[in-house]
Design an enzyme around this catalytic site. Sequence first.
Site, PDB file in Angstrom:
ATOM      1  N   LYS A  86      -9.612   2.348  -1.803  1.00 44.14           N
ATOM      2  CA  LYS A  86      -9.834   1.681  -0.506  1.00 44.14           C
ATOM      3  C   LYS A  86     -11.167   2.073   0.122  1.00 44.14           C
ATOM      4  O   LYS A  86     -11.431   3.252   0.382  1.00 44.14           O
ATOM      5  CB  LYS A  86      -8.687   2.040   0.436  1.00 44.14           C
ATOM      6  CG  LYS A  86      -8.644   1.268   1.745  1.00 44.14           C
ATOM      7  CD  LYS A  86      -7.371   1.652   2.533  1.00 44.14           C
ATOM      8  CE  LYS A  86      -7.179   0.791   3.764  1.00 44.14           C
ATOM      9  NZ  LYS A  86      -5.927   1.171   4.485  1.00 44.14           N
ATOM     10  N   CYS A 120      -5.148  -3.379   2.458  1.00 44.24           N
ATOM     11  CA  CYS A 120      -4.867  -3.453   3.897  1.00 44.24           C
ATOM     12  C   CYS A 120      -6.109  -3.680   4.755  1.00 44.24           C
ATOM     13  O   CYS A 120      -6.655  -4.767   4.750  1.00 44.24           O
ATOM     14  CB  CYS A 120      -4.086  -2.226   4.334  1.00 44.24           C
ATOM     15  SG  CYS A 120      -3.116  -2.557   5.825  1.00 44.24           S
ATOM     16  N   GLU A 142       0.856  -1.203   0.000  1.00 45.54           N
ATOM     17  CA  GLU A 142       0.000   0.000   0.000  1.00 45.54           C
ATOM     18  C   GLU A 142       0.893   1.254   0.000  1.00 45.54           C
ATOM     19  O   GLU A 142       1.974   1.238   0.607  1.00 45.54           O
ATOM     20  CB  GLU A 142      -0.843  -0.056   1.290  1.00 45.54           C
ATOM     21  CG  GLU A 142      -1.783   1.096   1.517  1.00 45.54           C
ATOM     22  CD  GLU A 142      -2.524   0.941   2.880  1.00 45.54           C
ATOM     23  OE1 GLU A 142      -2.118   0.094   3.712  1.00 45.54           O
ATOM     24  OE2 GLU A 142      -3.493   1.676   3.105  1.00 45.54           O
TER      25      GLU A 142
HETATM   26  C1  ACM Z   1      -3.995  -0.100   7.117  1.00 47.29           C
HETATM   27  O1  ACM Z   1      -5.105  -0.243   6.600  1.00 47.29           O
HETATM   28  N1  ACM Z   1      -3.015   0.482   6.472  1.00 47.29           N
HETATM   29  C2  ACM Z   1      -3.732  -0.597   8.480  1.00 47.29           C
END
Ligand code: ACM
Length: 267
Positions: free
Chosen positions: A109, A142, A38
């Site tokens: 995301k 993530c 990420e």
């Molecule tokens: C995250 O979502 N970077 C912990």
Amino acid sequence: MKVGYLQFRPLFGRVERNLNKVIKTLEHVKADLMVLPELAFTGYYFKDRQETAALAEDPASSKTVESLVGLCKERDFYLVTGFSEKHRDKVFNSSLLLGPQGIVHTYRKLHLFNEEKNWFDPGDTLLEVQEVRGAKIGMMICFDWIFPEVTRTLSLLGAQIICHPSNLVLNYCQQTMLSRCIENNIFAITANRFGIDKRPHGELRFTGKSQIVAPKGVLLQRAHSQRDSLYITEINPEEADRKNITPLNQLMDDRRPEFYAPLSQTK
Ligand code: ACM
């Protein structure tokens, strides 16, 4: 199909240095699909939204993306990478699927973690599956891991391989992904970063231990927590299509969604 990941330590704000590190590490790699962490080029621990916006790039006019697509052409592979995406007046924590032909897909995301809510806009893209060299891949980022709805949705859409760029700070994800791969009978490639983002406002340490998990929750490989790691392995994505867990149980067909109504209710 040859798939893999690169675990490394991006240095905060040093986009060009981080890009050079990725290109140098991948320039001799033979693979079909590689996954990077990420926010692989900007680093993670932003001070505020202004700082995030200043480092974000529009993929359509980004030197970083242009160089990565060049690498995909040269090596003839596909890359999934975390990317700080500028889009008009918005900033998204995104994952790009790049190939020799350019940008194939952008996922933004959905589930922002902690202070990310101060730095990014929440994702507005649907969960989708893309075909890469005959394999069906889905992207999540993530903290999406803690919502089983994400891997389930991607699996229902036919994903065989989940590509999962990460900057993990909690310790639960790696173990949990084994369950995600059992309950959906899928592959998952979690590409995490390591090291510490030391900033004037504080510091965050990332957990490494990138991993590739196969259907049935088989851990094919896991990296060390605080070391560079480049790992590539051969998989058969079609293994993910065998959804029977007993002769009489099929993971997708046996669901009873008529009893899951709260799952589809909004707040
Ligand atoms: C995250 O979502 N970077 C912990």
